[in-house]
Design a protein around this motif. Sequence first.
Motif, short mmCIF file in Angstrom:
data_model
loop_
_atom_site.label_atom_id
_atom_site.label_comp_id
_atom_site.label_asym_id
_atom_site.label_seq_id
_atom_site.Cartn_x
_atom_site.Cartn_y
_atom_site.Cartn_z
N LYS A 41 0.81 -1.22 0.00
CA LYS A 41 0.00 0.00 0.00
C LYS A 41 0.84 1.27 0.00
O LYS A 41 0.47 2.25 -0.67
N ASP A 42 1.95 1.28 0.73
CA ASP A 42 2.75 2.51 0.79
C ASP A 42 3.37 2.83 -0.57
O ASP A 42 3.43 4.00 -0.97
N LEU A 43 3.84 1.80 -1.27
CA LEU A 43 4.37 1.99 -2.62
C LEU A 43 3.27 2.50 -3.54
O LEU A 43 3.47 3.46 -4.29
N ARG A 44 2.11 1.88 -3.46
CA ARG A 44 0.99 2.27 -4.31
C ARG A 44 0.59 3.72 -4.07
O ARG A 44 0.39 4.49 -5.00
N ASN A 45 0.51 4.11 -2.79
CA ASN A 45 0.08 5.47 -2.46
C ASN A 45 1.13 6.50 -2.89
O ASN A 45 0.78 7.58 -3.37
N ALA A 46 2.40 6.16 -2.72
CA ALA A 46 3.47 7.09 -3.11
C ALA A 46 3.44 7.33 -4.62
O ALA A 46 3.59 8.46 -5.08
N ILE A 47 3.26 6.26 -5.38
CA ILE A 47 3.20 6.41 -6.84
C ILE A 47 1.99 7.23 -7.25
O ILE A 47 2.08 8.14 -8.08
N ALA A 48 0.84 6.92 -6.65
CA ALA A 48 -0.40 7.61 -7.01
C ALA A 48 -0.33 9.10 -6.72
O ALA A 48 -0.95 9.91 -7.43
N HIS A 49 0.43 9.49 -5.69
CA HIS A 49 0.56 10.90 -5.31
C HIS A 49 1.84 11.53 -5.84
O HIS A 49 2.18 12.65 -5.45
N ASN A 50 2.54 10.81 -6.71
CA ASN A 50 3.77 11.31 -7.32
C ASN A 50 4.81 11.71 -6.27
O ASN A 50 5.53 12.69 -6.42
N ASP A 51 4.88 10.93 -5.18
CA ASP A 51 5.92 11.14 -4.17
C ASP A 51 7.19 10.43 -4.59
O ASP A 51 7.19 9.58 -5.49
N VAL A 52 8.27 10.73 -3.90
CA VAL A 52 9.56 10.10 -4.19
C VAL A 52 9.53 8.63 -3.76
O VAL A 52 9.08 8.31 -2.66
#
Length: 341
Positions: A232-243
């Motif tokens: 989930k953390d990887l998914r959320n970071a990608i979805a929000h264009n985080d590093v």
Amino acid sequence: MSDSHPKSTDGLMRYLRDKKGISISGSSQKRKLMNIGYYHGYKGYRYINAPSKHVPYTKFEELVAVYDFDAQLKSLFYPNVMLIETAVKNYALDILVASTNSESFIDIYNQLLDNYKMFSTKGKTYKNAHDRQKAEEKFKRELKRRLDLRNRIYKVQTDAYGNGNKIADHYLRKDANLPIWATFELLSLGEFGHFVSCLNQNCRADISKKLGIRPSDDSNAMMPQRLIYATKDLRNAIAHNDVIFDTRFRTGSIDKQVGNAISNATGVKGLTFGTITDYLVLVIYQLKLLHVSKTEVKRIISGFEDIVEKLRSNVPTSIFNQIIHTDNNVKLTKLKIYVKS
């Protein structure tokens, strides 16, 4: 204007040159900096893992190379992480509907979302009052998690209706309950993980079996939720264009059983999820569980290798080795063998 808070692009370029020792000049580099912005242009990539671990850039091109590396990783991971989210929800749906012969959340809540019962203290004996109290507190926490889930489900539905979600509007306008598949469409991956964790052990075991997780790696039927939480953390970071390149997106430690189970299945050792390579292994492991073709999985690994090699050719070895650890090639070799099996 404060040196620590440059506001204009020209000011930021001076700041990078004068304060950070990064060579940057000319209209082309200025345009690139404007296109990627201050956060992604410098703030997001000035360190690896922790703000105290600054990257010793000397050229703006090096910073851009890390930015491009991160962007390419997100492009590679995004469709595959979304596929995993959709597929795992559908696998779970299949088990839930078959087990209850119903699409109603109420039926599923009453019949399957009762994991808290296994912590009941009724009819059990304990060594002392302290042990009984601890057990009762555990039961109370698990029951509260179930109640919290129910409240969250209804809030998600209410918020969706208020925000004009077409699925929620279709059912609620007719005073009908949302079917479980529609509810799953509204749940975030983290919320879905909470849902799965509240299912009783028999139901979780059915999901684990349907996914093809090896029984020896999941004796307590907790791997489905653990994989969801790990992803989930990887998914959320990608979805929000985080590093994502340095896995700073992790909100907590990943259960060791996840790494152990994946290592047992893939042969890839030393999975700590402290590197992006480990997350590639996590994704590939799940894609193979979902029977994604070998050709497609090989393409993903090859794409990752190409992205890594491009980074290697565009940054000094000292920077590259901070991002890509020395065990990267060993892990990828083992991963390829696993994919072929």
